[in-house]
Design a protein around this motif. Structure first.
Motif, short mmCIF file in Angstrom:
data_model
loop_
_atom_site.label_atom_id
_atom_site.label_comp_id
_atom_site.label_asym_id
_atom_site.label_seq_id
_atom_site.Cartn_x
_atom_site.Cartn_y
_atom_site.Cartn_z
N GLY A 1 0.80 -1.22 0.00
CA GLY A 1 0.00 0.00 0.00
C GLY A 1 0.83 1.26 0.00
O GLY A 1 2.04 1.25 0.24
N CYS B 1 -4.04 0.73 -2.03
CA CYS B 1 -3.36 -0.53 -1.76
C CYS B 1 -3.79 -1.59 -2.76
O CYS B 1 -4.80 -1.43 -3.46
N CYS C 1 5.51 3.90 1.13
CA CYS C 1 4.99 2.61 0.70
C CYS C 1 5.21 1.61 1.83
O CYS C 1 6.11 1.77 2.66
N CYS D 1 -4.93 -6.33 1.53
CA CYS D 1 -4.35 -5.06 1.91
C CYS D 1 -5.37 -4.27 2.71
O CYS D 1 -6.53 -4.66 2.81
N TYR E 1 0.72 -3.63 8.28
CA TYR E 1 1.93 -3.60 7.47
C TYR E 1 3.18 -3.75 8.33
O TYR E 1 3.29 -3.15 9.41
#
Length: 126
Positions: free
Chosen positions: A35, A50, A96, A106, A113
């Motif tokens: 993402g 994402c 990112c 995502c 993440y």
């Protein structure tokens, strides 16, 4: 060692365009949820777009729908964010991020993440 390196930021006038790149090393980007996020001064980090690895779907924040496009070049192991019709409100540091679980979906929130780039500055001003 996993590394994400953003590039392509800069200063543009309202209505202009930029393309951000996120070069990934240490794993194959295509198999993991990835993402783009941004953070403006004094504000929380917010999800921009994402791509889910489980079904290949892409997702966008309402504020950028119709203006931004996320994509992957598997051969270069790089993710891109094409940003058109930029507005002053798009000014932020763009990051990112990638998940560590294979075939992961995502999310437009930072929590799932595991890997992050260092960020690239985007400034939209006349």
């Amino acid at each position: 060692q996993v590394q994400l390196v953003e590039s392509g930021g800069g200063s543009v006038q309202p209505g202009g365009s930029l393309r951000l790149s996120c070069a990934v090393s240490g794993f194959t980007l295509y198999y993991y949820g990835i993402g783009w996020f941004r953070q403006a001064p004094g504000k929380e980090r917010e999800g921009v777009s994402c791509i889910s690895a489980d079904d290949g779907s892409s997702h966008y924040a309402d504020s950028v729908k119709g203006r931004f496009t996320v994509s992957i070049d598997s051969g270069k192991n790089t993710m891109y964010l094409q940003m058109n019709s930029l507005e002053p409100e798009d000014t932020a540091v763009y990051f990112c991020a990638a998940r560590s679980r294979i075939y992961s979906d995502c999310a437009l929130r930072p929590i799932p993440y595991d890997y992050w780039g260092q960020g690239t500055q985007v400034t939209v001003s006349s």
